[in-house]
Enzyme design. Structure first.
Site, PDB file in Angstrom:
ATOM      1  N   CYS A  82      -1.710 -50.662  26.024  1.00 25.80           N
ATOM      2  CA  CYS A  82      -0.757 -51.121  27.045  1.00 25.80           C
ATOM      3  C   CYS A  82      -1.461 -51.260  28.400  1.00 25.80           C
ATOM      4  O   CYS A  82      -2.336 -52.090  28.543  1.00 25.80           O
ATOM      5  CB  CYS A  82       0.460 -50.198  27.094  1.00 25.80           C
ATOM      6  SG  CYS A  82       1.840 -50.911  28.007  1.00 25.80           S
ATOM      7  N   HIS A 196       2.454 -50.798  21.865  1.00 27.00           N
ATOM      8  CA  HIS A 196       2.214 -49.366  21.664  1.00 27.00           C
ATOM      9  C   HIS A 196       2.093 -49.066  20.167  1.00 27.00           C
ATOM     10  O   HIS A 196       3.112 -48.895  19.507  1.00 27.00           O
ATOM     11  CB  HIS A 196       3.356 -48.544  22.274  1.00 27.00           C
ATOM     12  CG  HIS A 196       3.316 -48.511  23.761  1.00 27.00           C
ATOM     13  ND1 HIS A 196       2.542 -47.607  24.459  1.00 27.00           N
ATOM     14  CD2 HIS A 196       3.919 -49.278  24.686  1.00 27.00           C
ATOM     15  CE1 HIS A 196       2.687 -47.819  25.759  1.00 27.00           C
ATOM     16  NE2 HIS A 196       3.513 -48.836  25.928  1.00 27.00           N
ATOM     17  N   GLU A 198       1.310 -46.393  18.804  1.00 29.96           N
ATOM     18  CA  GLU A 198       1.846 -45.039  18.542  1.00 29.96           C
ATOM     19  C   GLU A 198       3.365 -45.031  18.496  1.00 29.96           C
ATOM     20  O   GLU A 198       3.981 -44.020  18.175  1.00 29.96           O
ATOM     21  CB  GLU A 198       1.316 -44.067  19.607  1.00 29.96           C
ATOM     22  CG  GLU A 198       1.970 -44.129  20.987  1.00 29.96           C
ATOM     23  CD  GLU A 198       1.518 -45.305  21.859  1.00 29.96           C
ATOM     24  OE1 GLU A 198       0.824 -46.202  21.354  1.00 29.96           O
ATOM     25  OE2 GLU A 198       1.882 -45.320  23.058  1.00 29.96           O
TER      26      GLU A 198
END
Lengths: 217, 260
Positions: A82, A196, A198
């Site tokens: 990001c 993202h 994650e």
């Protein structure tokens, strides 16, 4: 096989989420908050949530910016996430022109407030969106995205977008309001993702596993 | 044109329990929020929203433990709210694993907090939660007023003006709850959604009363970027794959449940 990854901690960002996802994928996670720790790292993750100028200031003042650049130029795997991907470029126009790390040529600009058809567009861009190969690319093979099918959906939260100067650095795009938004970049050992991983469910975890495959145990 | 409609599971938490109220009153314990979160993640929910329902009354947010646990095996965006009063409070839930912070009461009492949070963590992190109640249930033209403390206290502020001001101050998203519809599964307040979506350019999460995929579809058409659902999911009135299938069949773009 337990690759060890070092997350660059400059006092901002969603470190815990990144750590937990990497650990879930089998990594041993360490943190680096000093240039010495970065210099000793075998693989680096540069996370990022927040504003460009604020983050870069923190990276500079702590000496981490220089250390990350040095280590990346030495060939250590580096993943920017990001805002961490946006830092890789020369500069951003967020909050006045601010220089970035300059590892990849290009700039970071605001996402337009209108679609390509001239309709109002909601910014920031928040949500799940599909990944397409960048123009002049066939697919994701041989890249950090090679484990996922084209058009896999990943989670984006951003008001700015990277504009790589070299098309060759551009790995994947997404579409928002008709605009091609740079979603991932890769040049050798340096990878950046605007989304993202994650926070992108199984697709994101698959991407992280591929990155970990390039990291030393 | 915009991103896929996001389906958000809304988890109201009191102490260690998932609870569900009706128009914020009469809370009922439903179980361990982690079990629900994991189930929704595996079904293909797009986001989780945790709200500490009693935090404002106690003056603190107690979600950290729950958030730290959920980030171990749930890898989707998480918003946390309830009783967040300062940049430090927001920092605490972010550190525990949240990606965004939803703020209502403290922002109404001190709107500058919106700018402070946006500056410290970015606009994308600052979700303004608006609890909207119709001024006159019999006269839609009277508009909506913003409430706080779980719909108990009224601020005197007009919802549309507040939404616009919050956007200017740096809010990145609006969580819009129609209090009149909350927990009653009679459908979202579509007039409210349409009014707020035309007032702001930031994404709007529609909440309060979603009862079936038709409600979600209508919210998407009116401009909502996401819909938050509580009762509909907790009481197993619908599964997430079923909702997404119905949405996709009716031309609303969603993230497919089965990835790869």
């Amino acid at each position: 096989m337990h690759p060890t990854v070092t997350i660059v901690d400059y006092g901002r960002s969603n470190l815990l989420s990144v750590q937990r996802a990497l650990e879930y994928c089998g990594a041993t996670v360490e943190y680096a908050s000093t240039p010495e720790q970065v210099a000793a790292a075998g693989a680096l993750v540069l996370p990022g949530v927040g504003a460009f100028a604020d983050g870069m200031n923190l990276l500079r003042e702590s000496g981490l910016a220089r250390a990350v650049c040095t280590r990346a130029r030495q060939g250590v795997p580096l993943l920017g996430i990001c805002l961490g991907m946006q830092f890789l470029f020369d500069s951003s126009s967020e909050g006045g022109i601010t220089p970035g790390l300059g590892l990849l040529p290009g700039t970071v600009e605001a996402i337009p407030g209108h679609t390509t058809q001239g309709q109002p567009l909601r910014v920031p861009h928040i949500g799940w969106a599909p990944l397409y190969p960048a123009q002049q690319r066939e697919g994701f093979s041989g890249s950090t995205l090679e484990a996922i099918p084209v058009k896999s959906q990943v989670y984006f939260v951003h008001g700015y977008r990277a504009m790589p100067a070299h098309q060759a650095d551009r790995l994947a795009d997404t579409l928002y309001g008709g605009h091609r938004i740079c979603a991932a970049v890769q040049r050798g050992n340096i990878t950046g993702v605007q989304f993202h991983p994650e926070k992108s469910g199984e697709v994101g975890l698959a991407i992280l596993r591929t990155f970990l495959g390039s990291c030393p145990a | 044109m915009s991103a896929a409609l996001r389906l958000i599971a809304r988890l109201d938490v009191k102490d260690r329990y998932l609870v569900k109220g009706i128009q914020y009153e009469g809370l009922r314990k439903l179980g361990d929020p982690h079990d629900f979160a994991l189930d929704y993640y595996r079904q293909g929910i797009d986001e989780l929203l945790y709200l500490d329902t009693v935090a404002s009354l106690y003056g603190r947010n107690n979600l950290s433990g729950i958030l730290e646990r959920v980030t171990r095996d749930v890898f989707i965006p998480i918003t946390a709210g309830g009783g967040l009063r300062s940049v430090e409070d927001v920092g605490t839930v972010l550190k525990a694993g949240a990606d965004k912070a939803a703020i209502n009461t403290a922002a109404l009492l001190r709107p500058q907090l919106i700018s402070e949070v946006a500056r410290a963590f970015g606009s994308q992190c600052m979700v303004l939660s608006i609890q909207a109640k119709r001024r006159d249930p019999l006269n839609p033209a009277a508009g909506w007023e913003a409430y706080y403390d779980n719909g108990r206290e009224h601020s005197g502020r007009d919802v549309l003006e507040w939404a616009r001001e919050a956007q200017q101050l740096g809010a990145g998203e609006i969580l819009l709850t129609g209090v009149d519809r909350e927990g009653v599964r009679r459908g979202l307040d579509q007039e409210l959604i349409q009014a707020v979506c035309s007032e702001v350019t930031i994404p709007v999460i529609a909440a309060g009363g979603a009862s079936n995929s038709g409600d979600l579809m209508q919210a998407a058409r009116l401009g909502a970027g996401a819909v938050a659902m509580g009762s509909l999911l907790h009481y197993k009135q619908a599964t997430i794959p079923q909702l997404k299938k119905e949405l996709a069949e009716n031309g609303v773009e969603v993230r497919p449940c089965i990835q790869q």
